[in-house]
Scaffold this active site. Structure first.
Site, PDB file in Angstrom:
ATOM      1  N   VAL A 224       0.850  -1.190   0.000  1.00 39.49           N
ATOM      2  CA  VAL A 224       0.000   0.000   0.000  1.00 39.49           C
ATOM      3  C   VAL A 224       0.880   1.231   0.000  1.00 39.49           C
ATOM      4  O   VAL A 224       2.008   1.218   0.492  1.00 39.49           O
ATOM      5  CB  VAL A 224      -0.975   0.029   1.203  1.00 39.49           C
ATOM      6  CG1 VAL A 224      -1.935  -1.137   1.153  1.00 39.49           C
ATOM      7  CG2 VAL A 224      -0.223   0.042   2.527  1.00 39.49           C
ATOM      8  N   SER A 225       0.367   2.306  -0.582  1.00 41.15           N
ATOM      9  CA  SER A 225       1.039   3.602  -0.645  1.00 41.15           C
ATOM     10  C   SER A 225       2.372   3.459  -1.392  1.00 41.15           C
ATOM     11  O   SER A 225       2.397   2.965  -2.514  1.00 41.15           O
ATOM     12  CB  SER A 225       1.214   4.160   0.771  1.00 41.15           C
ATOM     13  OG  SER A 225       1.642   5.497   0.746  1.00 41.15           O
ATOM     14  N   ASN A 226       3.492   3.832  -0.769  1.00 42.39           N
ATOM     15  CA  ASN A 226       4.770   3.617  -1.438  1.00 42.39           C
ATOM     16  C   ASN A 226       5.017   2.132  -1.692  1.00 42.39           C
ATOM     17  O   ASN A 226       5.652   1.755  -2.688  1.00 42.39           O
ATOM     18  CB  ASN A 226       5.914   4.187  -0.600  1.00 42.39           C
ATOM     19  CG  ASN A 226       5.984   5.701  -0.688  1.00 42.39           C
ATOM     20  OD1 ASN A 226       5.206   6.343  -1.387  1.00 42.39           O
ATOM     21  ND2 ASN A 226       6.913   6.289   0.041  1.00 42.39           N
TER      22      ASN A 226
END
Length: 614
Positions: free
Chosen positions: A273-275
């Site tokens: 998730v995200s980066n």
């Protein structure tokens, strides 16, 4: 919600390969590449009161705002450092509040005994290594072998994906491989010349995870994302691949009688998730059948030819405090009264600099809001972005990413920023030993936080221009100075390319994401991938923003749903397909869930798409 699917079909499929060849005797793997050399191998058992998934803490202790104690605050043991790191990683990612649904509606928190293998890995040409770690549960079955591979979200340490990949993979009996993708919480005290060892304990010598080469005049705190002299984002995909390769080698060591473990004989699922989601999509570009499928949530991914996320971040750092005054009903925290005062001051400064139009605060705020809308930010994303604005996250990100893109070391920031430990009154000063010892366990990888403050050198140099530092950061992405060209070259290196054909991918993104706006990331990446023939499903989730953990605040859980349930559901559906290809992969969905407010979350409120054909 019982997310544990039977692995019997996979066991049957792998127990006997065509021609009666056993798994251990299988032919060459589907993917070949020079295996990296992993240094500082460690193997540790984790059972009983110190298991893999929660370090023996359990749900109640994970919910506690009090960190697990160090017997000696200045010199924790490796077990103590690990336990606190896992506590911090869970709390930074998941909504664990009563009624929030984790462990009941989605996800699992059961005790998982097993072993950990960890090491340093290095990308060719990189100055510094990244951490890799593999958790192997005692329930792992070499006859139905599976490996979940994850990169930490944000810039977090090595356990930064445990609430997603660990909770799903370990409770499925899979090994889980992690990488901090060249960022992480290996802070370094430039004054004390002290960092962290492979086991997370503080030290001033030995094989430290990060010890920057710096000018003698450099003071304060250095950390790997900003000060390694590498550009970690450019290599996120390679970091994830090396974590997979380390996972296979660790399984060879854990089960030598069943070796070799290869991509041909081991189910491999990339998750983040995200980066971490950005790392998953970058790994999807790599040639070779290393991964069987990918699931990427709210991915930080920039597409070549479109404005990069760095451009938006620096614009948001400048304009958003003012622009938020043009919206009503902002979520709290931050407190609206405090935000309004700071926003009015920012509007006046922007007007003086000619960066917004209007003779009064309301008109100036509308001007700032319009500029962000023109860049592609929706009102929903702007409203959710109030959290990042109130906690100065935009500036912290820009200050960190600029030297990473430009490969600057500590003491070389092109916009005169630095980081320092905080004294008792919050002002910059030397780090106490107990504070320094907590960084590896509690640091987010991007200060400020954990007793580290951001110091703006422009404030003393040009007190008459409070926006000088922010304008300098923005100019690095848009100007034509030598520093700007250097930073933009690093930004270009981090742009995503199309994934390889035939690799199943699910992308999940909150429509109201205020940190990694969907319009600037996933909405651009998915068409790029499809144009190249990718096998990709796209779930767009209404009433979802970036940080599940902020749903602990009542005003946020009245407005938003957690995103992690959709990650778990996508992994379930993808896994079902990998076990039985007659089961269809997930399909595109626009999901319209209902926030729980103060009532316990119910699965029906999430409107999770059913698996096709069910």
């Amino acid at each position: 919600m019982n997310i544990h699917r039977s692995l019997a079909p996979l066991c049957a499929a792998l127990a006997l390969l065509p021609g009666g060849i056993s798994i251990a005797d299988a032919a060459a793997p589907r993917a070949t590449a020079a295996a990296p050399v992993f240094e500082q191998w460690r193997e540790t058992p984790h059972r009983g009161t110190d298991e893999l998934l929660t370090a023996g803490l359990g749900l109640d202790a994970l919910r506690s705002t009090t960190a697990p104690a160090f017997a000696n605050p200045a010199q924790p043991t490796a077990d103590e450092a690990r336990r606190r790191a896992i506590w911090s990683s869970w709390r930074g990612i998941a909504d664990l509040t009563p009624g929030g649904g984790f462990g009941d509606v989605y996800g699992r928190l059961q005790a998982v005994p097993g072993r950990e293998f960890s090491a340093y890995a290095r990308i060719p040409g990189a100055r510094h290594p990244h951490r890799v770690l593999v958790q192997v549960p005692d329930t792992f079955d070499a006859a139905r072998r599976c490996l979940v591979v994850a990169a930490s979200s944000g810039s977090r340490g090595i356990y930064g994906a445990i609430a997603v990949a660990g909770s799903w993979g370990l409770t499925h009996g899979c090994a889980v491989a992690y990488t901090d993708k060249g960022t992480g919480s290996d802070y370094y005290d430039l004054d004390a010349k002290a960092g962290f060892q492979a086991d997370g304990t503080p030290a001033s010598q030995g094989a430290l995870a990060f010890a920057p080469v710096t000018p003698t005049a450099a003071h304060g705190v250095a950390f790997k994302h900003a000060h390694s002299g590498d550009n970690p984002e450019a290599d996120w995909g390679q970091h994830l691949l090396q974590a997979l390769q380390f996972g296979l080698q660790a399984l060879d060591r854990a089960y030598p009688e069943s070796a070799p473990f290869t991509p041909a004989t081991t189910r491999t699922l990339g998750v983040g998730v995200s980066n971490g989601g950005g790392a998953v999509l970058r790994a999807a570009e790599i040639d070779g059948d290393w991964f069987d499928a990918m699931v990427a949530g709210e991915p930080n991914v920039s597409v070549a030819g479109a404005p990069p996320l760095y451009d938006f971040v620096t614009q948001a750092a400048l304009l958003m405090p003012c622009a938020l005054l043009a919206l009503e009903d902002l979520p709290q925290p931050p407190l609206q009264a405090q935000a309004a005062a700071a926003g009015s001051q920012r509007c006046a400064l922007l007007k003086t600099a000619g960066q917004v139009q209007g003779d009064d605060t309301a008109t100036q705020a509308r001007s700032a809001r319009q500029q962000l809308a023109d860049a592609g930010l929706s009102d929903g994303a702007l409203r959710a972005g109030a959290f990042s604005t109130g906690f100065d996250l935009w500036r912290a990100i820009a200050v960190t990413y600029a030297p990473a893109y430009g490969r600057y070391g500590a003491g070389e920031h092109p916009c005169a920023y630095r980081f320092s430990a905080a004294a008792a009154d919050g002002t910059p000063g030397p780090a106490a030993a107990a504070l320094r010892a907590s960084w590896w366990s509690e640091g987010s990888g991007i200060p400020p936080g954990s007793g580290v403050v951001l110091v703006d050198g422009n404030a003393a140099r040009s007190p008459e221009d409070p926006l000088q530092g922010l304008n300098c950061l923005r100019a690095l992405g848009r100007g034509d100075s030598a520093d700007a060209r250097r930073v933009r070259a690093g930004v270009a290196e981090a742009a995503a390319k199309a994934p390889r054909r035939g690799l199943p991918i699910v992308v999940i993104h909150g429509v109201d994401d205020g940190l990694v706006p969907i319009s600037m990331t996933s909405d651009r990446y998915v068409p790029l991938a499809r144009k190249a023939g990718a096998q990709i499903a796209y779930w767009r989730v209404d009433n979802a923003q970036h940080f599940d953990a902020v749903l602990a605040f009542p005003d946020y859980r009245k407005r938003y749903v957690p995103l992690l349930p959709y990650m778990f559901a996508a992994m379930d559906q993808v896994w079902d397909h990998l076990e039985d290809p007659t089961r269809a992969l997930p399909q595109d969905a626009r999901i319209q869930p209902t926030p729980r407010a103060e009532a316990p979350l119910q699965r029906e409120q999430l409107s999770i798409p059913a698996a096709p054909g069910r």
